[in-house]
Design a protein around this motif. Structure first.
Motif, PDB file in Angstrom:
ATOM      1  N   ASP A 100       0.861  -1.179   0.000  1.00 36.47           N
ATOM      2  CA  ASP A 100       0.000   0.000   0.000  1.00 36.47           C
ATOM      3  C   ASP A 100       0.895   1.226   0.000  1.00 36.47           C
ATOM      4  OD1 ASP A 100      -2.072   1.785   0.250  1.00 36.47           O
ATOM      5  OD2 ASP A 100      -2.222   1.562   2.411  1.00 36.47           O
ATOM      6  N   VAL A 101       0.750   2.088  -0.994  1.00 33.64           N
ATOM      7  CA  VAL A 101       1.484   3.343  -1.049  1.00 33.64           C
ATOM      8  C   VAL A 101       0.468   4.462  -1.028  1.00 33.64           C
ATOM      9  CG1 VAL A 101       3.110   4.732  -2.341  1.00 33.64           C
ATOM     10  CG2 VAL A 101       3.298   2.256  -2.417  1.00 33.64           C
ATOM     11  N   THR A 102       0.550   5.329  -0.024  1.00 30.65           N
ATOM     12  CA  THR A 102      -0.482   6.333   0.189  1.00 30.65           C
ATOM     13  C   THR A 102       0.116   7.722   0.268  1.00 30.65           C
ATOM     14  OG1 THR A 102      -1.784   4.736   1.441  1.00 30.65           O
ATOM     15  CG2 THR A 102      -2.384   7.054   1.683  1.00 30.65           C
ATOM     16  N   ALA A 103      -0.478   8.668  -0.437  1.00 28.36           N
ATOM     17  CA  ALA A 103      -0.133  10.083  -0.273  1.00 28.36           C
ATOM     18  C   ALA A 103      -1.221  10.716   0.573  1.00 28.36           C
ATOM     19  CB  ALA A 103      -0.054  10.775  -1.623  1.00 28.36           C
ATOM     20  N   SER A 104      -0.815  11.373   1.640  1.00 22.56           N
ATOM     21  CA  SER A 104      -1.785  11.944   2.570  1.00 22.56           C
ATOM     22  C   SER A 104      -1.519  13.421   2.768  1.00 22.56           C
ATOM     23  CB  SER A 104      -1.704  11.220   3.925  1.00 22.56           C
ATOM     24  OG  SER A 104      -2.442  11.915   4.900  1.00 22.56           O
ATOM     25  N   SER A 105      -2.564  14.200   2.957  1.00 18.14           N
ATOM     26  CA  SER A 105      -2.431  15.618   3.267  1.00 18.14           C
ATOM     27  C   SER A 105      -2.405  15.864   4.765  1.00 18.14           C
ATOM     28  CB  SER A 105      -3.579  16.407   2.640  1.00 18.14           C
ATOM     29  OG  SER A 105      -4.814  15.964   3.165  1.00 18.14           O
ATOM     30  N   GLY A 106      -2.271  14.825   5.556  1.00 15.70           N
ATOM     31  CA  GLY A 106      -2.137  14.976   7.003  1.00 15.70           C
ATOM     32  C   GLY A 106      -3.420  14.650   7.726  1.00 15.70           C
ATOM     33  N   ALA A 107      -4.348  15.608   7.770  1.00 14.98           N
ATOM     34  CA  ALA A 107      -5.558  15.399   8.546  1.00 14.98           C
ATOM     35  C   ALA A 107      -6.376  14.237   7.995  1.00 14.98           C
ATOM     36  CB  ALA A 107      -6.403  16.677   8.557  1.00 14.98           C
ATOM     37  N   ASN A 108      -6.393  14.078   6.687  1.00 10.22           N
ATOM     38  CA  ASN A 108      -7.190  13.027   6.083  1.00 10.22           C
ATOM     39  C   ASN A 108      -6.565  11.656   6.247  1.00 10.22           C
ATOM     40  OD1 ASN A 108      -9.066  14.884   5.183  1.00 10.22           O
ATOM     41  ND2 ASN A 108      -8.011  15.234   3.256  1.00 10.22           N
ATOM     42  N   GLY A 109      -5.237  11.609   6.386  1.00 17.42           N
ATOM     43  CA  GLY A 109      -4.589  10.313   6.410  1.00 17.42           C
ATOM     44  C   GLY A 109      -3.969   9.951   7.729  1.00 17.42           C
ATOM     45  N   GLY A 110      -4.166  10.739   8.793  1.00 16.63           N
ATOM     46  CA  GLY A 110      -3.660  10.388  10.091  1.00 16.63           C
ATOM     47  C   GLY A 110      -2.184  10.626  10.273  1.00 16.63           C
ATOM     48  N   LEU A 111      -1.569  11.451   9.426  1.00 15.76           N
ATOM     49  CA  LEU A 111      -0.140  11.714   9.520  1.00 15.76           C
ATOM     50  C   LEU A 111       0.106  13.150   9.989  1.00 15.76           C
ATOM     51  CD1 LEU A 111       1.380  10.015   6.345  1.00 15.76           C
ATOM     52  CD2 LEU A 111       1.452   9.224   8.695  1.00 15.76           C
ATOM     53  N   THR A 112      -0.703  13.615  10.921  1.00 14.83           N
ATOM     54  CA  THR A 112      -0.621  15.017  11.317  1.00 14.83           C
ATOM     55  C   THR A 112       0.752  15.395  11.830  1.00 14.83           C
ATOM     56  OG1 THR A 112      -1.526  14.392  13.478  1.00 14.83           O
ATOM     57  CG2 THR A 112      -3.073  15.182  11.815  1.00 14.83           C
TER      58      THR A 112
ATOM     59  N   ARG B 298       5.588   0.901   7.383  1.00 18.62           N
ATOM     60  CA  ARG B 298       5.166  -0.128   8.321  1.00 18.62           C
ATOM     61  C   ARG B 298       5.275  -1.499   7.681  1.00 18.62           C
ATOM     62  NH1 ARG B 298      -0.285   2.523  11.126  1.00 18.62           N
ATOM     63  NH2 ARG B 298       0.736   4.390  11.971  1.00 18.62           N
ATOM     64  N   ALA B 299       6.110  -2.358   8.289  1.00 18.62           N
ATOM     65  CA  ALA B 299       6.291  -3.744   7.840  1.00 18.62           C
ATOM     66  C   ALA B 299       6.602  -3.804   6.340  1.00 18.62           C
ATOM     67  CB  ALA B 299       5.057  -4.572   8.179  1.00 18.62           C
ATOM     68  N   VAL B 300       7.416  -2.877   5.860  1.00 20.81           N
ATOM     69  CA  VAL B 300       7.701  -2.779   4.432  1.00 20.81           C
ATOM     70  C   VAL B 300       8.785  -3.778   4.024  1.00 20.81           C
ATOM     71  CG1 VAL B 300       8.729  -1.301   2.656  1.00 20.81           C
ATOM     72  CG2 VAL B 300       6.954  -0.403   4.163  1.00 20.81           C
ATOM     73  N   THR B 301       8.519  -4.495   2.960  1.00 23.71           N
ATOM     74  CA  THR B 301       9.522  -5.368   2.351  1.00 23.71           C
ATOM     75  C   THR B 301       9.638  -5.023   0.872  1.00 23.71           C
ATOM     76  OG1 THR B 301       7.989  -7.140   1.683  1.00 23.71           O
ATOM     77  CG2 THR B 301       8.900  -7.247   3.918  1.00 23.71           C
ATOM     78  N   LYS B 302      10.787  -5.367   0.304  1.00 20.16           N
ATOM     79  CA  LYS B 302      10.979  -5.187  -1.134  1.00 20.16           C
ATOM     80  C   LYS B 302      11.811  -6.345  -1.660  1.00 20.16           C
ATOM     81  CE  LYS B 302      10.894  -3.339  -5.221  1.00 20.16           C
ATOM     82  NZ  LYS B 302       9.616  -3.339  -6.002  1.00 20.16           N
ATOM     83  N   ALA B 303      11.206  -7.128  -2.536  1.00 20.31           N
ATOM     84  CA  ALA B 303      11.891  -8.230  -3.206  1.00 20.31           C
ATOM     85  C   ALA B 303      11.934  -7.932  -4.698  1.00 20.31           C
ATOM     86  CB  ALA B 303      11.161  -9.543  -2.950  1.00 20.31           C
ATOM     87  N   TYR B 304      13.090  -8.151  -5.306  1.00 20.19           N
ATOM     88  CA  TYR B 304      13.235  -7.903  -6.737  1.00 20.19           C
ATOM     89  C   TYR B 304      12.914  -9.169  -7.540  1.00 20.19           C
ATOM     90  CZ  TYR B 304      15.197  -3.369  -5.620  1.00 20.19           C
ATOM     91  OH  TYR B 304      15.357  -2.090  -5.165  1.00 20.19           O
TER      92      TYR B 304
ATOM     93  N   ALA C 111       9.254   3.312  -6.813  1.00 21.32           N
ATOM     94  CA  ALA C 111       9.101   1.862  -6.795  1.00 21.32           C
ATOM     95  C   ALA C 111       8.018   1.542  -5.780  1.00 21.32           C
ATOM     96  CB  ALA C 111      10.417   1.174  -6.419  1.00 21.32           C
ATOM     97  N   ALA C 112       7.469   0.343  -5.878  1.00 26.36           N
ATOM     98  CA  ALA C 112       6.401  -0.075  -4.959  1.00 26.36           C
ATOM     99  C   ALA C 112       6.925  -1.156  -4.025  1.00 26.36           C
ATOM    100  CB  ALA C 112       5.207  -0.599  -5.746  1.00 26.36           C
ATOM    101  N   PRO C 113       6.495  -1.140  -2.768  1.00 27.10           N
ATOM    102  CA  PRO C 113       6.916  -2.207  -1.854  1.00 27.10           C
ATOM    103  C   PRO C 113       6.288  -3.535  -2.235  1.00 27.10           C
ATOM    104  CG  PRO C 113       5.228  -0.852  -0.826  1.00 27.10           C
ATOM    105  CD  PRO C 113       5.576  -0.184  -2.125  1.00 27.10           C
ATOM    106  N   SER C 114       6.954  -4.618  -1.879  1.00 26.55           N
ATOM    107  CA  SER C 114       6.374  -5.943  -2.102  1.00 26.55           C
ATOM    108  C   SER C 114       5.288  -6.237  -1.083  1.00 26.55           C
ATOM    109  CB  SER C 114       7.480  -7.014  -2.015  1.00 26.55           C
ATOM    110  OG  SER C 114       8.462  -6.790  -2.997  1.00 26.55           O
ATOM    111  N   SER C 115       5.450  -5.703   0.114  1.00 26.88           N
ATOM    112  CA  SER C 115       4.420  -5.811   1.137  1.00 26.88           C
ATOM    113  C   SER C 115       4.601  -4.672   2.124  1.00 26.88           C
ATOM    114  CB  SER C 115       4.485  -7.159   1.858  1.00 26.88           C
ATOM    115  OG  SER C 115       5.712  -7.293   2.563  1.00 26.88           O
ATOM    116  N   GLY C 116       3.608  -4.436   2.950  1.00 30.26           N
ATOM    117  CA  GLY C 116       3.684  -3.362   3.915  1.00 30.26           C
ATOM    118  C   GLY C 116       3.084  -2.070   3.389  1.00 30.26           C
ATOM    119  N   THR C 117       3.200  -1.022   4.194  1.00 29.07           N
ATOM    120  CA  THR C 117       2.564   0.253   3.887  1.00 29.07           C
ATOM    121  C   THR C 117       3.577   1.387   3.916  1.00 29.07           C
ATOM    122  OG1 THR C 117       0.490  -0.501   4.886  1.00 29.07           O
ATOM    123  CG2 THR C 117       0.740   1.871   4.548  1.00 29.07           C
TER     124      THR C 117
END
Length: 271
Positions: free
Chosen positions: A3-15, A22-28, A69-75
């Motif tokens: 999951d790759v998310t762009a947030s403006s803060g208030a809407n996405g909980g990243l104030t 979070r729990a991000v992995t990347k496998a080629y 690039a996109a993660p293989s898993s995680g956020t």
């Protein structure tokens, strides 16, 4: 699932956060597991360094944050200022190589992100002038890359990243190829710039010394697949300068970071 998310803060909980992994992995595709699982939170306006051995996924982490690039898993969640009209959506990226266009001037190299975003020339001119002034290159606006030193080329690359007024600045070993004197000078200039602009900075380096001097936090990564080995906060009196670089506190932090990094090198020297 990733999951790759762009947030403006208030809407996405990243104030309070600019970046959250979070729990991000990347496998080629070749089966190499580059990252993870990796958990990282970077508050708005903080300067952190990612430090670790070659191949541990530092640059991969930057690419995931930048959306290259996109993660293989995680956020991966990034708080972005929606009003910035540029392709990176509030992210500036400074690569290890300046990657300047040799056939055109410093001014036009810095203008490129605005041109690609369709910013009107009059508005772009003022922003380019401001960016060049911020890195001390006003007098070299009409010079060509071949006329510049390595340090000046890197300043152009930094100005190009800043011209869109990004909230987040990602820097992938930008000073690694420079001589020590130039590197020290650019470290000082970068800190001055950061104190003035208070961008969120995520800085990749192989240097223990550089990471401690620049950062509020040094995030030490393990050998591949990269995970966080240690997260060390550097508490010092601001602003930092040469007095800090030669202080007992600086030496102590360097020893602590080096000790955290040592297991990833299997007995090799890390300084």
């Amino acid at each position: 699932m990733s999951d790759v998310t762009a947030s403006s803060g208030a809407n996405g909980g990243l104030t309070a956060l600019s970046v959250s992994l979070r729990a991000v992995t990347k496998a080629y595709d070749n089966g190499v597991m580059a990252l993870g699982p990796l958990d990282l939170a970077v508050p708005k306006g903080e300067f952190i360094s990612l430090l670790g051995p070659s191949g541990c996924g530092k640059s991969t982490a930057l690419r995931l944050i930048a959306g290259l690039a996109a993660p293989s898993s995680g956020t991966v969640r990034v708080a972005r200022h929606e009003g910035v009209p540029q392709p990176g959506h509030g992210i500036g990226f400074v690569f290890q190589e300046p990657t300047l266009m040799p056939w055109t001037s410093v001014r036009e190299n810095v203008r490129l992100p605005l041109k690609l975003a369709g910013v009107m020339k009059h508005d772009a001119n003022a922003r380019v002038d401001d960016a060049l002034a911020s890195v001390g290159l006003t007098d070299f606006a009409e010079a060509f890359p071949r006329e510049l030193s390595g340090g000046m080329k890197m300043r152009v690359s930094l100005a190009r990243a800043l011209v869109t007024d990004p909230d987040i600045l990602l820097m992938d070993e930008p000073f690694a190829a420079l001589d020590e004197i130039t590197r020290f000078r650019l470290n000082n200039d970068l800190l001055t710039l950061w104190r003035g602009l208070r961008k969120t900075v995520i800085f990749v380096t192989h240097s223990v010394f550089e990471s401690v001097y620049l950062s509020q936090r040094v995030v030490v990564m393990t050998a591949r697949p990269g995970r966080i080995q240690a997260d060390i906060r550097v508490e010092t009196v601001e602003p930092r300068g040469e007095a800090f670089r030669t202080s007992a506190a600086y030496a102590d932090y360097c020893r602590r970071v080096s000790a955290a990094l040592a297991p990833s090198y299997s007995g090799q020297a890390v300084l």
